[in-house]
Design a protein around this motif. Structure first.
Motif, PDB file in Angstrom:
ATOM      1  N   SER A  21      38.823  43.841  41.542  1.00 57.50           N
ATOM      2  CA  SER A  21      39.297  42.837  42.487  1.00 57.50           C
ATOM      3  C   SER A  21      38.165  42.453  43.427  1.00 57.50           C
ATOM      4  O   SER A  21      37.293  43.262  43.724  1.00 57.50           O
ATOM      5  CB  SER A  21      40.468  43.366  43.321  1.00 57.50           C
ATOM      6  OG  SER A  21      41.546  43.739  42.509  1.00 57.50           O
ATOM      7  N   ALA A  23      37.876  40.206  47.113  1.00 60.70           N
ATOM      8  CA  ALA A  23      38.527  39.420  48.161  1.00 60.70           C
ATOM      9  C   ALA A  23      37.474  38.737  49.021  1.00 60.70           C
ATOM     10  O   ALA A  23      36.541  39.384  49.506  1.00 60.70           O
ATOM     11  CB  ALA A  23      39.404  40.315  49.022  1.00 60.70           C
ATOM     12  N   ARG A  71      42.707  34.372  39.398  1.00 61.90           N
ATOM     13  CA  ARG A  71      42.601  34.289  40.843  1.00 61.90           C
ATOM     14  C   ARG A  71      44.000  34.148  41.430  1.00 61.90           C
ATOM     15  O   ARG A  71      44.918  33.671  40.754  1.00 61.90           O
ATOM     16  CB  ARG A  71      41.693  33.140  41.281  1.00 61.90           C
ATOM     17  CG  ARG A  71      42.145  31.758  40.882  1.00 61.90           C
ATOM     18  CD  ARG A  71      41.028  30.728  41.064  1.00 61.90           C
ATOM     19  NE  ARG A  71      40.653  30.535  42.465  1.00 61.90           N
ATOM     20  CZ  ARG A  71      39.652  29.762  42.859  1.00 61.90           C
ATOM     21  NH1 ARG A  71      38.907  29.121  41.959  1.00 61.90           N
ATOM     22  NH2 ARG A  71      39.362  29.634  44.148  1.00 61.90           N
ATOM     23  N   THR A  77      41.013  35.390  46.193  1.00 64.53           N
ATOM     24  CA  THR A  77      40.873  36.687  45.547  1.00 64.53           C
ATOM     25  C   THR A  77      40.764  36.465  44.044  1.00 64.53           C
ATOM     26  O   THR A  77      41.537  35.708  43.468  1.00 64.53           O
ATOM     27  CB  THR A  77      42.065  37.603  45.848  1.00 64.53           C
ATOM     28  OG1 THR A  77      42.157  37.797  47.265  1.00 64.53           O
ATOM     29  CG2 THR A  77      41.887  38.955  45.183  1.00 64.53           C
ATOM     30  N   TYR A  79      40.223  38.427  40.186  1.00 65.93           N
ATOM     31  CA  TYR A  79      40.408  39.667  39.465  1.00 65.93           C
ATOM     32  C   TYR A  79      39.673  39.589  38.128  1.00 65.93           C
ATOM     33  O   TYR A  79      39.494  38.511  37.567  1.00 65.93           O
ATOM     34  CB  TYR A  79      41.898  39.917  39.206  1.00 65.93           C
ATOM     35  CG  TYR A  79      42.752  39.864  40.439  1.00 65.93           C
ATOM     36  CD1 TYR A  79      43.388  38.681  40.806  1.00 65.93           C
ATOM     37  CD2 TYR A  79      42.911  40.981  41.251  1.00 65.93           C
ATOM     38  CE1 TYR A  79      44.171  38.617  41.952  1.00 65.93           C
ATOM     39  CE2 TYR A  79      43.694  40.934  42.391  1.00 65.93           C
ATOM     40  CZ  TYR A  79      44.320  39.746  42.734  1.00 65.93           C
ATOM     41  OH  TYR A  79      45.090  39.694  43.876  1.00 65.93           O
TER      42      TYR A  79
END
Length: 129
Positions: A21, A23, A71, A77, A79
């Motif tokens: 992940s 962010a 996303r 974010t 992934y």
């Protein structure tokens, strides 16, 4: 400034899965492209996958069929689902973002919209056979 923080790396056995992940935070106006890159010891950093604001994806040949980039709805974010991991996937994985963000003007009062490109600090993925 725009900051990117990755998480989810670690140790996996060959054939197992991991999810990374990333962010993004800061005075973001819009992120146009989010991507994952990786760098193995002694090698150059290489593209793994990217995803645009419209959801279009692009994968390196080594990632096709095994990795999936996505996303969240807010778009900040990203992934990376890593399936069927191989020892050759061992690397530091870096998140990358390009877009526009608000920056304090030279007068200290106004906010200027400027393009940005940012990298995360990386997360280690190690795959053992």
């Amino acid at each position: 400034q725009v900051q990117l923080v990755e998480s989810g790396g670690g140790l996996a056995q060959e054939g197992e899965s991991l999810t990374l992940s990333c962010a993004a935070s800061g005075s973001i106006f819009r992120i146009n492209v989010l991507g994952w890159y990786r760098q193995a010891p002694g090698k150059e950093r290489e593209l793994v996958a990217t995803i645009t604001i419209g959801g279009a994806t692009n994968y390196a040949d080594s990632a096709k069929g095994r990795f999936t980039i996505s996303r969240d709805d807010a778009g900040n974010t990203v992934y990376l689902q890593l399936n069927s991991l191989k020892p050759e996937d061992t690397a530091v994985y870096y998140c990358n973002a390009h877009g526009s963000a608000w920056y304090r003007g030279e007068d200290g009062h106004t906010l200027d919209l400027k393009d940005f490109g940012s990298w995360g600090q990386g997360t280690q993925v190690t795959v053992s056979s």
